[in-house]
Scaffold this active site. Structure first.
Site, PDB file in Angstrom:
ATOM      1  CD  GLU A  45      57.196  47.235  27.845  1.00  0.00           C
ATOM      2  OE1 GLU A  45      57.729  47.120  28.963  1.00  0.00           O
ATOM      3  OE2 GLU A  45      57.624  46.630  26.833  1.00  0.00           O
ATOM      4  CB  THR A  51      54.030  40.557  36.539  1.00  0.00           C
ATOM      5  OG1 THR A  51      53.511  41.445  37.536  1.00  0.00           O
ATOM      6  CG2 THR A  51      53.161  39.315  36.494  1.00  0.00           C
ATOM      7  CE1 TYR A  90      54.748  45.107  43.975  1.00  0.00           C
ATOM      8  CE2 TYR A  90      54.305  43.158  42.644  1.00  0.00           C
ATOM      9  CZ  TYR A  90      55.041  43.799  43.616  1.00  0.00           C
ATOM     10  OH  TYR A  90      56.077  43.156  44.231  1.00  0.00           O
ATOM     11  CE1 TYR A 128      61.802  48.904  30.432  1.00  0.00           C
ATOM     12  CE2 TYR A 128      59.531  48.897  31.228  1.00  0.00           C
ATOM     13  CZ  TYR A 128      60.544  48.325  30.466  1.00  0.00           C
ATOM     14  OH  TYR A 128      60.290  47.194  29.731  1.00  0.00           O
ATOM     15  CG  ASP A 146      64.120  46.310  32.308  1.00  0.00           C
ATOM     16  OD1 ASP A 146      65.311  46.237  31.890  1.00  0.00           O
ATOM     17  OD2 ASP A 146      63.249  45.486  31.990  1.00  0.00           O
ATOM     18  CB  CYS A 200      72.772  38.857  30.458  1.00  0.00           C
ATOM     19  SG  CYS A 200      74.119  39.623  31.385  1.00  0.00           S
ATOM     20  CB  CYS A 216      81.098  40.459  28.029  1.00  0.00           C
ATOM     21  SG  CYS A 216      80.378  40.679  29.672  1.00  0.00           S
TER      22      CYS A 216
END
Length: 378
Positions: A45, A51, A90, A128, A146, A200, A216
């Protein structure tokens, strides 16, 4: 119970059931989905933040081969951890992960805690990450919201709030928590993320293959592609920098001079080619600009590091974008003043031999520059 409330509950049940059934049939076979080890899931995670999945997979295998459990990562030198992370970017993610794992080792006997209050207190663990790890590893009914999840929820429920704002995230987390079917937290959160990643999508969503397309609201009103609402972030600040590719001579022939960054701040503790920030006035001819930059580079390194270099010629340009800064780099081939070379280097400088690349962790931009001049890891 009012009809509208009943209809909303039915819509939510339809959404959760449709997602779970679709996920069971269509989920990608990813390595972190083959384990229930909370440490392994945690590593995945953290790596997956900002990434792509395809990029993460080989790093995930190599990282866990080197640091297979909490104990191994807790006791590893930071230099080795950064080297294993090299190329993912990062780097604060890696430092925070190791700091948090050390807390788990010291406070929880090496067992990743299964209570939200405990896990969320660890360094670098936000809502998250806490929701993802606790739900997937322990089936704790916590949401994992997220960008993918906010996009799916915005479209399906026609939520027009700006997802760049904190109150919207809180609203999304409340909704996602209410949607979790009993006993299905891990699968449901992964199904939500999977739908956002594969169906999506941000642009040109594949509505006709979506398992919940019939209800939807974004699609029914023809607004799927304009959602979610998100204000644009400020563009990164531009910093012009001159970089010194300093070649050795005599006993250091064939080597390049590198330096270590400070222990705190951007790219902390990593290695790089020496460089300084420069002024780059507009409208100056290229030759004159390069001459001024070489002069500034020599003077700047002498002032900041006490290193006397003799810039010789422009070599290449490079660029690197951080979340808030864009480096525009001009790389100059240089040599060290022979008188200085005999006097010794500052303690944060080293001569780099191509065969020793595995000992030093470099930011991506400097790896690209080194590769361009023929120095790569084997």
């Amino acid at each position: 119970m009012h009809d509208n409330t009943m209809q909303e509950l039915e819509t939510r049940r339809y959404f959760a059931a449709g997602l779970l059934e679709w996920y069971d049939r269509n989920k990608r076979d990813l390595p972190w989905r083959r384990t229930s080890d909370p440490y392994h899931i945690w590593v995945s995670e953290v790596m997956l933040q900002q990434t792509r999945v395809d990029t993460v997979i080989p790093y995930y295998f190599r990282f866990l081969e080197k640091f297979p459990d909490v104990e191994a990562l807790a006791h590893a030198p930071e230099e080795e951890v950064l080297k294993a992370w090299e190329g993912l970017g990062y780097y604060s993610r890696a430092r925070n992960l190791q700091s948090a794992v050390r807390e788990v080792h010291e406070r929880y006997g090496g067992t990743v805690p299964d209570r939200k209050e405990d896990f969320s207190s660890l360094k670098g663990v936000g809502p998250y990450t806490a929701g993802a790890v606790l739900s997937i590893a322990y089936n704790v009914p916590e949401p994992a919201v997220d960008g993918n999840v906010m996009r799916v929820l915005s479209r399906f429920f026609l939520i027009e709030d700006d997802i760049a704002k904190g109150p919207t995230r809180v609203k999304m987390e409340k909704l996602a928590r209410e949607l979790i079917p009993e006993g299905e937290a891990g699968s449901f959160n992964q199904a939500l993320m999977e739908l956002g990643a594969t169906v999506c999508t941000p642009r040109s969503p594949h509505c006709l293959t979506c398992p919940v397309m019939e209800r939807c609201r974004g699609r029914l009103e023809g607004r799927a592609e304009e959602l979610p609402v998100k204000t644009k972030a400020k563009p990164p600040r531009i910093e012009a920098r001159a970089v010194a590719l300093i070649e050795g001579s005599g006993p250091h022939a064939g080597k390049l001079l590198i330096r270590r960054r400070p222990r705190q701040g951007l790219l902390a503790n990593m290695w790089e080619l020496p460089h300084i920030e420069i002024e780059r006035p507009a409208g100056k001819a290229a030759a004159a600009q390069q001459g001024a930059e070489m002069e500034a580079l020599g003077a700047g390194l002498a002032e900041t590091d006490g290193v006397t270099v003799l810039p010789e010629r422009w070599l290449m340009d490079a660029e690197h974008i951080f979340s808030h800064i864009r480096w525009e780099l001009a790389v100059y081939r240089c040599r060290l003043d022979p008188r200085f070379e005999a006097a010794g280097l500052p303690p944060h400088y080293r001569w780099l031999d191509a065969g020793e690349m595995e000992r030093y962790a470099f930011p991506n931009v400097f790896l690209r520059i080194l590769a361009e001049v023929g120095i790569e890891q084997t």
